[in-house]
Design a protein around this motif. Structure first.
Motif, short mmCIF file in Angstrom:
data_model
loop_
_atom_site.label_atom_id
_atom_site.label_comp_id
_atom_site.label_asym_id
_atom_site.label_seq_id
_atom_site.Cartn_x
_atom_site.Cartn_y
_atom_site.Cartn_z
N UNK A 95 0.84 -1.18 0.00
CA UNK A 95 0.00 0.00 0.00
C UNK A 95 0.89 1.25 0.00
N UNK A 96 0.52 2.23 -0.81
CA UNK A 96 1.25 3.50 -0.85
C UNK A 96 0.62 4.40 0.22
N UNK A 97 1.38 4.72 1.27
CA UNK A 97 0.83 5.41 2.43
C UNK A 97 1.58 6.71 2.75
N UNK A 98 0.84 7.61 3.42
CA UNK A 98 1.46 8.80 3.99
C UNK A 98 0.64 9.23 5.20
N UNK A 99 1.27 10.04 6.06
CA UNK A 99 0.62 10.55 7.27
C UNK A 99 0.51 12.06 7.11
N UNK A 100 -0.69 12.59 7.37
CA UNK A 100 -0.91 14.01 7.12
C UNK A 100 -1.93 14.59 8.10
N UNK A 101 -2.02 15.91 8.07
CA UNK A 101 -3.05 16.64 8.80
C UNK A 101 -4.10 17.11 7.81
N UNK A 102 -5.34 17.02 8.22
CA UNK A 102 -6.44 17.48 7.38
C UNK A 102 -6.52 19.00 7.46
N UNK A 103 -7.25 19.60 6.53
CA UNK A 103 -7.41 21.06 6.46
C UNK A 103 -8.87 21.42 6.73
N UNK A 104 -9.09 22.64 7.17
CA UNK A 104 -10.46 23.10 7.39
C UNK A 104 -11.10 23.48 6.05
N UNK A 105 -12.40 23.60 6.05
CA UNK A 105 -13.15 24.02 4.85
C UNK A 105 -12.68 25.40 4.41
#
Length: 180
Positions: free
Chosen positions: A1-11
């Motif tokens: 699986x191609x994976x990464x760890x990130x933070x989501x953004x607000x609308x």
């Protein structure tokens, strides 16, 4: 699986990033614009990872204490800093100490699971566009010259917990799926 760890953004952040893309698109067709719904702030790109590590990663990421901190959109830039432009991005400012602490917690988790550390320094940014393969050097130089004149509004948001994403590459671009 191609994976990464990130933070989501607000609308609100996604809206502003789309507005910046629209303003830049008046000046260049040399890039392929990122879909604002898929935009994120990458903490660590893992690449091809055994599927057996997905659940342990999710469990470990969910256990990270994420104290509240605030980030803001900053100026536009590109990678590489000189030469032929490949990526257009929006920088981040605000509580970079909190962001760096979270980044360090994430890399500790991934290393404990036997995944390699990223050899590049952590440069917090959100990708707006990538150069098209057919873009000419003149088109890319022209876009680079426009970047300082387009300033995003300093929209703020408070990131939540880090998210493990799966990235599936398609002919129409990457599809990102949150796994936690």
């Amino acid at each position: 699986m191609r994976l990464f760890i990130a933070l989501d953004l607000s609308v609100e952040v996604r809206r502003e990033l789309r507005d910046v893309q629209l303003r830049l698109s008046e000046h260049s067709r040399a890039v392929r614009w990122s879909d604002p719904m898929g935009m994120h702030l990458t903490l660590q790109f893992l690449g091809e990872t055994p599927a057996s590590l997905a659940q342990p990663l999710v469990t470990a990421l969910n256990a990270i204490e994420t104290p509240p901190f605030t980030l803001h959109l900053d100026r536009l830039g590109c990678f590489p800093a000189t030469g032929s432009l490949r990526v257009v991005w929006v920088g981040i400012r605000g509580d970079l100490t909190g962001l760096t602490s979270l980044y360090q917690a994430v890399t500790t988790v991934t290393q404990e699971l036997g995944l390699p550390a990223d050899s590049r320094p952590f440069t917090p940014h959100i990708t707006l566009a990538r150069a098209r393969p057919a873009a000419t050097p003149a088109e890319l130089r022209a876009l680079r010259l426009v970047l300082p004149a387009v300033n995003p509004k300093p929209v703020s948001w408070q990131p939540q917990r880090p998210i493990l994403f799966r990235s599936q590459l398609t002919s129409r671009g990457a599809i990102y799926t949150a796994l936690n």
